[in-house]
Design a protein around this motif. Structure first.
Motif, short mmCIF file in Angstrom:
data_model
loop_
_atom_site.label_atom_id
_atom_site.label_comp_id
_atom_site.label_asym_id
_atom_site.label_seq_id
_atom_site.Cartn_x
_atom_site.Cartn_y
_atom_site.Cartn_z
N MET A 182 0.83 -1.21 0.00
CA MET A 182 0.00 0.00 0.00
C MET A 182 0.86 1.25 0.00
O MET A 182 0.50 2.26 -0.61
CB MET A 182 -0.91 0.02 1.23
N ALA A 185 2.69 1.58 -3.70
CA ALA A 185 1.91 1.63 -4.95
C ALA A 185 1.58 3.08 -5.29
O ALA A 185 1.19 3.86 -4.43
CB ALA A 185 0.64 0.80 -4.80
N PHE A 188 -3.80 2.34 -7.88
CA PHE A 188 -4.50 1.11 -7.54
C PHE A 188 -5.52 0.82 -8.63
O PHE A 188 -6.30 1.70 -8.99
CB PHE A 188 -5.18 1.25 -6.18
N LEU A 205 -10.06 0.43 0.04
CA LEU A 205 -8.82 0.96 -0.53
C LEU A 205 -8.65 2.44 -0.21
O LEU A 205 -7.57 2.88 0.21
CB LEU A 205 -8.82 0.78 -2.05
N VAL A 222 -7.60 5.46 -7.45
CA VAL A 222 -8.18 4.13 -7.52
C VAL A 222 -8.96 4.06 -8.83
O VAL A 222 -9.88 4.84 -9.06
CB VAL A 222 -9.12 3.84 -6.33
#
Length: 318
Positions: A182, A185, A188, A205, A222
């Motif tokens: 997490m 990254a 996502f 998320l 995301v």
């Protein structure tokens, strides 16, 4: 590797590139001279790491991204990192099986690469292979890793942008959080977003991103995709491009490359030192077997003795 083949590699010849990668993977004696020759031509590509648990659809996603990049005129090289066969030492999955849509496209180069026992999930030759691809002039270089977990943090040592691929009901959000993925990254991707549970996953998320994000840093998006239907590819590519522009404009790309270089220098020094220590280790263990007084020494004590002997010999040779 002779000068003509190196020149062909620098001109983007895929046969010469494939031969150079094989030479690097096998650690043939001449690979060092090859890397020295091509190094000045590296550093220009956008290197993208794609990681995620098995079943997330990483290969299908990458296949779709490549299609969009090619439409835009970008050339793409892909390293598909696979588990290594315990029998042959080769990658278990084949590059042509993964992305057969692009096998006739000269603007796409695909290479499967076994982990070969590397704890990081990336082959030791992966970073050198990326440099060879950069020298060959590819615009985008994608590294698709084996899975998600603590070992996959190794991708930080190579990539500019890291995409974590998840899917509804995959149950790997908490695993990604525990593994530290997490925090590294940069975007996502919720693939298979036509499945039930996508809104719950998106909410989880976003909550975790809020917890792990740093002030004044890149705001990791995301994104939703259904790679089998080629849905969401353009959004992912735009997000990757936005991140790359962010890295360049803030100077973070230069910093990342510098940090990666420092880590690799440490690794290469460790390799050299390990080679020098092996004879001392063998000799010391053989001595200990015949000396009852020192058989109870723990590994820390033995390592300290070996280190002192090595330092003494180095000082003597100088």
């Amino acid at each position: 590797m002779d000068k003509n083949k190196i020149d062909a590699l620098l001109l983007g010849n895929q046969r010469a590139l494939a031969q150079a990668i094989s030479l690097v993977e096998d650690r043939k004696p001449e690979y060092r001279e090859l890397m020295r020759e091509i190094y000045p031509r590296t550093g220009n590509a956008h290197i993208i790491g794609v990681t995620g648990s098995p079943g997330a659809g990483k290969s299908t996603l990458v296949n779709g991204l490549v299609r969009e990049w090619r439409r835009a005129g970008d050339t793409v090289a892909i390293i598909a990192v696979d588990p290594t066969s315990p029998f042959s030492g080769g990658a278990l999955l084949g590059d042509r099986i993964r992305m057969k849509d692009h096998e006739e496209d000269l603007g796409v180069f695909i290479r499967s690469m076994g982990t070969r026992g590397s704890l990081g999930g990336l082959s030791e030759a992966c970073q050198d292979t990326v440099r060879l691809m950069e020298a060959a002039g590819f615009d985008r270089i994608v590294i698709e890793t084996v899975g998600v977990g603590q070992s996959e943090l190794d991708i930080m040592k190579t990539a500019d942008s890291i995409a974590l691929v998840l899917y509804p009901s995959g149950g790997d959000v908490i695993q990604a959080f525990k593994a530290g993925i997490m925090e590294i990254a940069d975007l996502f991707i919720i693939n298979k977003s036509d499945l039930p549970g996508v809104e719950q996953l998106k909410g989880e998320l976003e909550d975790l991103i809020h917890i792990t994000s740093k002030p004044n840093s890149w705001d990791s998006p995301v994104l939703m995709t259904v790679s089998t239907e080629k849905s969401g590819m353009v959004d992912v590519i735009q997000a990757m491009e936005n991140h790359h522009q962010h890295l360049v404009s803030t100077g973070e790309k230069r910093e990342r490359r510098r940090d990666q270089k420092a880590v690799e220098i440490e690794r290469r020094l460790a390799e050299r030192l390990k080679e020098q220590f092996i004879p001392y280790i063998e000799e010391t263990l053989n001595t200990l077997e015949n000396d009852k007084e020192t058989q109870s020494d723990d590994p820390y004590d033995i390592a300290e003795k070996i280190y002192k002997r090595w330092i003494k010999n180095v000082a003597r040779s100088e």
